[in-house]
Scaffold this active site. Structure first.
Site, PDB file in Angstrom:
ATOM      1  N   HIS A 102      -3.639  -5.112   0.564  1.00 59.56           N
ATOM      2  CA  HIS A 102      -3.028  -5.659   1.784  1.00 59.56           C
ATOM      3  C   HIS A 102      -3.105  -7.188   1.783  1.00 59.56           C
ATOM      4  O   HIS A 102      -4.045  -7.752   2.342  1.00 59.56           O
ATOM      5  CB  HIS A 102      -3.741  -5.123   3.017  1.00 59.56           C
ATOM      6  N   GLU A 154      -1.583  -9.204   3.515  1.00 61.64           N
ATOM      7  CA  GLU A 154      -1.422  -9.794   4.855  1.00 61.64           C
ATOM      8  C   GLU A 154      -2.748 -10.199   5.488  1.00 61.64           C
ATOM      9  O   GLU A 154      -2.796 -11.053   6.363  1.00 61.64           O
ATOM     10  CB  GLU A 154      -0.664  -8.830   5.780  1.00 61.64           C
ATOM     11  N   CYS A 164       0.840  -1.196   0.000  1.00 65.87           N
ATOM     12  CA  CYS A 164       0.000   0.000   0.000  1.00 65.87           C
ATOM     13  C   CYS A 164       0.877   1.250   0.000  1.00 65.87           C
ATOM     14  O   CYS A 164       1.444   1.595  -1.030  1.00 65.87           O
ATOM     15  CB  CYS A 164      -0.984  -0.050   1.166  1.00 65.87           C
TER      16      CYS A 164
HETATM   17  N1  GLN Z   1      -2.014   6.700   2.913  1.00 66.84           N
HETATM   18  C1  GLN Z   1      -2.104   5.965   1.691  1.00 66.84           C
HETATM   19  C2  GLN Z   1      -3.463   6.091   1.037  1.00 66.84           C
HETATM   20  O1  GLN Z   1      -4.413   6.475   1.659  1.00 66.84           O
HETATM   21  C3  GLN Z   1      -1.760   4.505   1.925  1.00 66.84           C
HETATM   22  C4  GLN Z   1      -2.747   3.810   2.794  1.00 66.84           C
HETATM   23  C5  GLN Z   1      -2.249   2.494   3.306  1.00 66.84           C
HETATM   24  O2  GLN Z   1      -1.049   2.234   3.275  1.00 66.84           O
HETATM   25  N2  GLN Z   1      -3.116   1.668   3.825  1.00 66.84           N
HETATM   26  O3  GLN Z   1      -3.603   5.787  -0.122  1.00 66.84           O
END
Ligand code: GLN
Length: 565
Positions: A519, A521, A379
């Site tokens: 994600h 994970e 992310c």
């Molecule tokens: N802050 C970034 C976004 O909102 C990444 C979010 C995250 O890593 N979950 O896109």
């Protein structure tokens, strides 16, 4: 008719109710029963989505895009259930439902009260889970004696009355501390906690006693006598090296046997071979990989709960121990990446929000790319890799994400205001001014992998071209820069089905460099390690430069085992 297991906690928090509930789920599933799990949290927030990771740890995201308690992650890792919006209720959500009904006039002029209206609402959300399952396991957050958990306790007390005592099993998790000055284990806190529970009308059917040494027989008898329990209902929950040993311990103590006997369910004993092998691989691994976790909550690792577990699963898949090197991203900004990252076998930059430490994470991505160290960007970690590449390879020195620099000339990561939402089957619009809670791209979305020649790392890991992964973010890869970045060597190996959203990026001329917008994970399990974590750890072991602290040996292949393909 479904059976209900209610799990409460006493004496102190953090005794591992979530792990206990999950382990019971695993054991009952192992007996061929269909289970469901639910967490009831006494706090007022509607969900933990807006809570600081320092206060609440990780926010776990379900397929349907609910931001929930991290215990739901354990439920999914230990059992086969997929949690959803109905798996986690907070007091806030319960009150919100009741107040909404009151405003609509649903209570027809009655005085709306904690008992029966709040408690009825709690009972109805518990009962709603019983569809198509044999056993519903409900974990009550907090500790007995807390004022705010009383409506939940009253609701579960009443359920025994509603569904019949043969269908309900109460378990109380307590602590039996060892007092060094006395040289003894002490049962008094457990007795007091059970007394408190009985005062509100709940007599536990079993107590799980957390202890740092085996509970002697006479101690079990003493607890049984004073807590009004059979001897066999006093279960020792000994501290273990890995949480994945808990199902084995509880089974050894006879907990699942006791539960099915009380419920009068005819089942076979669970086959725990896979769990035993998971534990063996964690306790006696053949290999070892040092992984740098470059984040900003390094003092508080609950913020990365699923991630830590998923890396351990990647280790399990490769019969390797993972040595975590927690690296403060701000420390990289101060002392440079070489000091902190030169000795590691792999670098992971996890998800995150906000400015703090961002330049350190970008430096970590550059270091990994240039030094050819396996890199996994999740992310925000993917976004950092894109920013780094744009700045240092594509001659866009001010490239950034508009999250960190709203006025940047080259917003390679930006706020997308409109996109096609495949889950909802409609165009989704985002108003940058909108509220914070529940306004991100959340939950499972399909992604198409690009096989490509040479084969992409993503395709090689998954072995198929259609995947589904969970998201939690606002910002996206800016398509305006796609061509430029690709012409300089960035490979886009995963896209939304309409090709509009970049989901995975890689560098081909690198041992393993992959960033994903989702994600992974959240869906990894000890018994089914996620392909990307398996592949990342495999690369880290292959690229290992030093033999610290023991030599790399060939993997111990055990034919027929689920991890050996
Ligand atoms: N802050 C970034 C976004 O909102 C990444 C979010 C995250 O890593 N979950 O896109």
């Amino acid at each position: 008719m479904a059976k209900y297991i209610f799990l409460t906690g006493g004496v102190v928090s953090s005794l591992g109710k979530g792990i206990a509930a999950s382990s019971i789920g695993a054991l009952l599933e192992g007996r061929g029963l269909r289970v469901n799990l639910q967490k009831l949290d006494p706090y007022i927030n509607i969900d933990p989505g807006t809570m600081s990771p320092f206060q609440h740890g990780e926010v776990f995201v379900t397929d349907d895009g609910t931001e929930t308690d991290l215990d739901l992650g354990h439920y999914e890792r230990f059992t086969h259930i997929r949690t959803n919006i109905a798996s986690n209720y907070t007091s806030g959500k319960i009150y919100f439902n009741v107040i909404t009904k009151e405003r609509k006039g649903d209570y027809l002029g009655q005085t709306v009260q904690v008992v029966p209206h709040i408690t009825d609402e709690i009972k109805s959300v518990i009962m709603a889970l019983s569809h198509g399952v044999d056993v519903v396991i409900v974990e009550i957050g907090g500790t007995i004696g807390d004022i705010e958990s009383l409506p939940f306790l009253e609701a579960i007390r009443q359920i025994r009355f509603d569904v019949g005592k043969e269908n309900v099993f109460y378990i109380h998790l307590t602590l039996v501390p060892y007092i060094h000055s006395a040289g003894e284990l002490k049962s008094k806190p457990t007795q007091h906690s059970v007394k408190e529970l009985r005062a509100i009308g709940i007599q536990p059917d079993a107590v799980l006693c957390r202890c740092d040494r085996p509970l002697p027989d006479d101690m079990k008898r003493k607890i049984a006598l004073h807590c009004n329990l059979d001897y066999e209902a006093v279960i020792g929950a000994l501290d273990v090296k890995t949480i994945y040993e808990v199902p084995l311990v509880l089974h050894e103590e006879g907990l699942d046997e006791l539960i099915v006997r009380v419920f009068n369910l005819q089942t076979r004993p669970p086959d725990l071979t896979v769990w035993k092998e998971v534990v063996r691989r964690i306790k006696e691994p053949v290999n070892k990989a040092v992984i740098a976790m470059v984040g900003k909550y390094i003092e508080y690792q609950d913020a990365y709960k699923s991630l830590v577990d998923a890396l351990i699963h990647g280790g399990i898949a490769n019969d390797a121990e993972i040595v975590f090197q927690w690296v403060d991203a701000e420390e990289i900004e101060r002392s440079g990446p070489n000091v902190l990252l030169s000795e590691v076998d792999g670098i992971l930059v996890p998800g995150g929000f906000g400015n703090r430490g961002i330049e350190g994470k970008i430096q970590a991505a550059r270091y990994a790319r240039e030094k050819k160290i396996p890199y996994f960007g999740i992310c925000l970690g993917m976004q950092c890799a894109v920013i780094e590449f744009a700045r240092n390879v594509c001659s866009l020195p001010t490239a950034n994400s508009s999250e960190f620099d709203e006025g940047t000339a080259d917003a390679v990561i930006y706020l997308m205001e409109q996109w096609y939402d495949f889950r909802k089957g409609r165009i989704e619009k985002r108003n940058p001014e909108s509220a914070k809670g529940g306004t991100m791209r959340l939950g499972a979305y399909p992604c198409t992998l690009v096989s490509g020649i040479p084969e992409t790392k993503a395709y090689a890991a998954y072995g198929r071209d259609e995947i589904s992964e969970r998201h939690r973010h606002r910002y996206e890869f800016n398509n305006k820069y796609r061509e430029l970045l690709q012409s300089k060597g960035l490979v886009i190996s995963g896209l939304s089905p309409d090709g509009e959203l970049v989901e995975i990026i890689e560098f081909i001329n690198h041992p393993w460099f992959l960033g994903c917008q989702f994600h992974p994970e959240f869906t990894s399990k000890p018994t089914e390690p996620h392909p990307l974590f398996r592949s990342f750890i495999e690369a880290a072991l292959k690229e290992k430069k030093h033999l610290f602290p023991y030599e790399r040996k060939p993997l111990r292949a055990e034919k027929g085992h689920p991890y050996v393909t």
